[in-house]
Design a protein around this motif. Structure first.
Motif, PDB file in Angstrom:
ATOM      1  N   SER A   1       0.829  -1.199   0.000  1.00  0.00           N
ATOM      2  CA  SER A   1       0.000   0.000   0.000  1.00  0.00           C
ATOM      3  C   SER A   1       0.868   1.255   0.000  1.00  0.00           C
ATOM      4  O   SER A   1       0.579   2.228  -0.700  1.00  0.00           O
ATOM      5  CB  SER A   1      -0.922  -0.007   1.223  1.00  0.00           C
ATOM      6  N   SER A   2       1.942   1.210   0.769  1.00  0.00           N
ATOM      7  CA  SER A   2       2.862   2.341   0.812  1.00  0.00           C
ATOM      8  C   SER A   2       3.550   2.529  -0.539  1.00  0.00           C
ATOM      9  O   SER A   2       3.719   3.653  -1.013  1.00  0.00           O
ATOM     10  CB  SER A   2       3.901   2.127   1.909  1.00  0.00           C
ATOM     11  N   SER A   3       3.937   1.421  -1.179  1.00  0.00           N
ATOM     12  CA  SER A   3       4.581   1.497  -2.497  1.00  0.00           C
ATOM     13  C   SER A   3       3.649   2.121  -3.527  1.00  0.00           C
ATOM     14  O   SER A   3       4.061   2.972  -4.328  1.00  0.00           O
ATOM     15  CB  SER A   3       4.994   0.092  -2.963  1.00  0.00           C
ATOM     16  N   ILE A   4       2.396   1.699  -3.492  1.00  0.00           N
ATOM     17  CA  ILE A   4       1.416   2.239  -4.439  1.00  0.00           C
ATOM     18  C   ILE A   4       1.174   3.720  -4.167  1.00  0.00           C
ATOM     19  O   ILE A   4       1.107   4.539  -5.092  1.00  0.00           O
ATOM     20  CB  ILE A   4       0.098   1.442  -4.345  1.00  0.00           C
ATOM     21  N   GLY A   5       1.067   4.061  -2.872  1.00  0.00           N
ATOM     22  CA  GLY A   5       0.839   5.452  -2.514  1.00  0.00           C
ATOM     23  C   GLY A   5       1.972   6.370  -2.932  1.00  0.00           C
ATOM     24  O   GLY A   5       1.750   7.538  -3.274  1.00  0.00           O
ATOM     25  N   MET A   6       3.196   5.842  -2.918  1.00  0.00           N
ATOM     26  CA  MET A   6       4.359   6.635  -3.323  1.00  0.00           C
ATOM     27  C   MET A   6       4.678   6.482  -4.811  1.00  0.00           C
ATOM     28  O   MET A   6       5.708   6.948  -5.286  1.00  0.00           O
ATOM     29  CB  MET A   6       5.575   6.216  -2.493  1.00  0.00           C
ATOM     30  N   LYS A   7       3.764   5.781  -5.539  1.00  0.00           N
ATOM     31  CA  LYS A   7       3.898   5.603  -6.994  1.00  0.00           C
ATOM     32  C   LYS A   7       5.211   4.918  -7.387  1.00  0.00           C
ATOM     33  O   LYS A   7       5.885   5.310  -8.350  1.00  0.00           O
ATOM     34  CB  LYS A   7       3.768   6.954  -7.711  1.00  0.00           C
ATOM     35  N   CYS A   8       5.578   3.897  -6.615  1.00  0.00           N
ATOM     36  CA  CYS A   8       6.759   3.096  -6.958  1.00  0.00           C
ATOM     37  C   CYS A   8       6.382   2.105  -8.056  1.00  0.00           C
ATOM     38  O   CYS A   8       5.394   1.377  -7.924  1.00  0.00           O
ATOM     39  CB  CYS A   8       7.267   2.340  -5.729  1.00  0.00           C
ATOM     40  N   ASN A   9       7.163   2.067  -9.102  1.00  0.00           N
ATOM     41  CA  ASN A   9       6.899   1.161 -10.220  1.00  0.00           C
ATOM     42  C   ASN A   9       7.380  -0.241  -9.867  1.00  0.00           C
ATOM     43  O   ASN A   9       8.560  -0.453  -9.586  1.00  0.00           O
ATOM     44  CB  ASN A   9       7.608   1.658 -11.480  1.00  0.00           C
ATOM     45  N   ARG A  10       6.465  -1.191  -9.893  1.00  0.00           N
ATOM     46  CA  ARG A  10       6.798  -2.566  -9.509  1.00  0.00           C
ATOM     47  C   ARG A  10       7.807  -3.201 -10.456  1.00  0.00           C
ATOM     48  O   ARG A  10       8.531  -4.126 -10.086  1.00  0.00           O
ATOM     49  CB  ARG A  10       5.516  -3.400  -9.476  1.00  0.00           C
ATOM     50  N   ASN A  11       7.884  -2.721 -11.681  1.00  0.00           N
ATOM     51  CA  ASN A  11       8.776  -3.320 -12.671  1.00  0.00           C
ATOM     52  C   ASN A  11      10.154  -2.665 -12.727  1.00  0.00           C
ATOM     53  O   ASN A  11      11.017  -3.118 -13.482  1.00  0.00           O
ATOM     54  CB  ASN A  11       8.133  -3.255 -14.063  1.00  0.00           C
ATOM     55  N   ASP A  12      10.361  -1.604 -11.945  1.00  0.00           N
ATOM     56  CA  ASP A  12      11.681  -0.961 -11.940  1.00  0.00           C
ATOM     57  C   ASP A  12      12.731  -1.914 -11.371  1.00  0.00           C
ATOM     58  O   ASP A  12      12.502  -2.547 -10.331  1.00  0.00           O
ATOM     59  CB  ASP A  12      11.651   0.312 -11.091  1.00  0.00           C
ATOM     60  N   PRO A  13      13.888  -2.030 -12.010  1.00  0.00           N
ATOM     61  CA  PRO A  13      14.943  -2.905 -11.481  1.00  0.00           C
ATOM     62  C   PRO A  13      15.537  -2.318 -10.204  1.00  0.00           C
ATOM     63  O   PRO A  13      15.404  -1.117  -9.940  1.00  0.00           O
ATOM     64  CB  PRO A  13      15.979  -2.934 -12.610  1.00  0.00           C
ATOM     65  N   PRO A  14      16.213  -3.127  -9.396  1.00  0.00           N
ATOM     66  CA  PRO A  14      16.836  -2.604  -8.171  1.00  0.00           C
ATOM     67  C   PRO A  14      18.027  -1.714  -8.496  1.00  0.00           C
ATOM     68  O   PRO A  14      18.582  -1.772  -9.600  1.00  0.00           O
ATOM     69  CB  PRO A  14      17.270  -3.876  -7.432  1.00  0.00           C
ATOM     70  N   ASP A  15      18.418  -0.908  -7.540  1.00  0.00           N
ATOM     71  CA  ASP A  15      19.493   0.058  -7.764  1.00  0.00           C
ATOM     72  C   ASP A  15      20.810  -0.593  -8.169  1.00  0.00           C
ATOM     73  O   ASP A  15      21.614   0.011  -8.879  1.00  0.00           O
ATOM     74  CB  ASP A  15      19.714   0.889  -6.491  1.00  0.00           C
ATOM     75  N   TRP A  16      21.066  -1.822  -7.697  1.00  0.00           N
ATOM     76  CA  TRP A  16      22.348  -2.456  -8.019  1.00  0.00           C
ATOM     77  C   TRP A  16      22.367  -3.054  -9.431  1.00  0.00           C
ATOM     78  O   TRP A  16      23.381  -3.584  -9.864  1.00  0.00           O
ATOM     79  CB  TRP A  16      22.704  -3.530  -6.988  1.00  0.00           C
TER      80      TRP A  16
END
Length: 341
Positions: free
Chosen positions: A302-317
């Protein structure tokens, strides 16, 4: 009157009470101090002995030393030392039968308290789950009168080392949420086989190896402090009255984070509501509680959706990857696996 002359007090000093004077120690107190010194000296000698044993017993692959380790199943060529600590050393090895790389973890047989067999038992229990968050124990053995060893799948850098290489020495919010989901799933799976980790920190989590399919997977490492709390066919272990861990510092940080402004600063304004739900929920749990991992996961999502985090974005590393390939959280998993019931 001369300004430099000394003025004597007109009122005599109050005599010291017995409690203000330094009393000599009693015989019992002296003996207690002596016993403490002996115990500290004995512990120091044990540490020195362990260190000496580790140095003498570990594989000696340099300067014409041993270059291979043999087991009943296979042989392993030692390539280099990856790390060394108070409880042993880790080496990079190649399995001779198929040339695949693995990690070989060693521990001297002369250690006062053996940790490696316990870690191996934890990994064997976890192999029943086939969880993606734990390295597979592929082999084990011993070199007589020198060291025990286990052979495990290799992983990449730990989450602490990865973080310090990022811009601003921090992860993006999208990656942070993905790490939260994976570490939650990992700890749930560890609890499902009846163990508590008891040493949760960023260096004890690692990403997969670069260039491999599991590069986006987060693994749990180091089970030396694990404690088994559930046994096959039995209830939870009776909680101990006292614990050797120093929890005061942890409790102090926890209390500071409970203050609204501090918590909002750490979690950012957009994450505060859902993350605060998790903290409030965890504070309600007791020793015999079975945590609702799915509730915690839903708060993270819910927090990820609220902050508009893209589920398909790769990790930073692995920022140049086309999409995220980490394992998905599975809802509704049973708390204890069938093999332990």
């Amino acid at each position: 009157m001369n300004q430099n002359s000394k003025i004597e007090p007109s009122v005599p000093r109050t005599p010291k009470r017995n409690g203000d004077e330094k009393c000599e120690k009693t015989g019992g107190e002296k003996k207690k101090d002596e016993d403490k010194e002996k115990a500290e000296k004995k512990a120091e000698e044990a540490r020195a002995q362990n260190k000496k044993a580790q140095e003498q017993d570990m594989p000696r692959f340099e300067n014409g030393g041993e270059t291979e380790i043999h087991t009943a199943k296979d042989s392993y060529e030692i390539i280099t030392e990856l790390g060394k600590g108070s409880f042993g050393a880790v080496f990079s090895v190649i399995r001779k039968s198929d040339q695949r790389p693995f990690a070989l973890k060693c521990e001297s047989v002369h250690m006062k308290r053996a940790m490696l067999p316990y870690e191996a038992n934890v990994l064997l229990a976890l192999n029943l789950l086939r969880s993606p968050h734990f390295v597979q124990l592929v082999d084990h053995g011993a070199v007589e009168n020198r060291f025990l060893f286990v052979v495990m799948k290799c992983v990449g850098k730990n989450l602490w080392d990865i973080r310090v290489t990022q811009d601003g020495r921090k992860y993006t919010l999208s990656t942070t949420m993905k790490i939260a989901e994976q570490t939650l799933a990992a700890l749930r799976d560890l609890h499902r086989v009846g163990y508590l980790h008891r040493d949760i920190k960023p260096p004890n989590f690692a990403a997969g190896r670069e260039g491999e399919d599991d590069y986006h997977t987060v693994y749990v490492l180091d089970f030396g402090l694990c404690r088994r709390i559930a046994l096959k066919g039995k209830d939870l272990r009776t909680p101990r009255k006292e614990c050797a861990f120093h929890r005061d510092a942890v409790r102090e940080v926890k209390l500071k984070l409970r203050t609204g402004e501090q918590l909002k600063f750490v979690l950012r304004s957009g994450c505060y509501t859902e993350m605060n739900k998790i903290l409030v929920y965890l504070d309600q749990l007791v020793y015999t509680s079975i945590p609702d991992y799915d509730f915690v996961y839903k708060c993270i999502r819910s927090s990820s959706i609220g902050m508009k985090c893209n589920r398909n974005d790769p990790p930073d590393w692995d920022a140049n990857a086309k999409e995220y390939r980490g394992p998905a959280y599975k809802l509704g998993e049973p708390y204890i696996v069938k093999a332990l019931e």
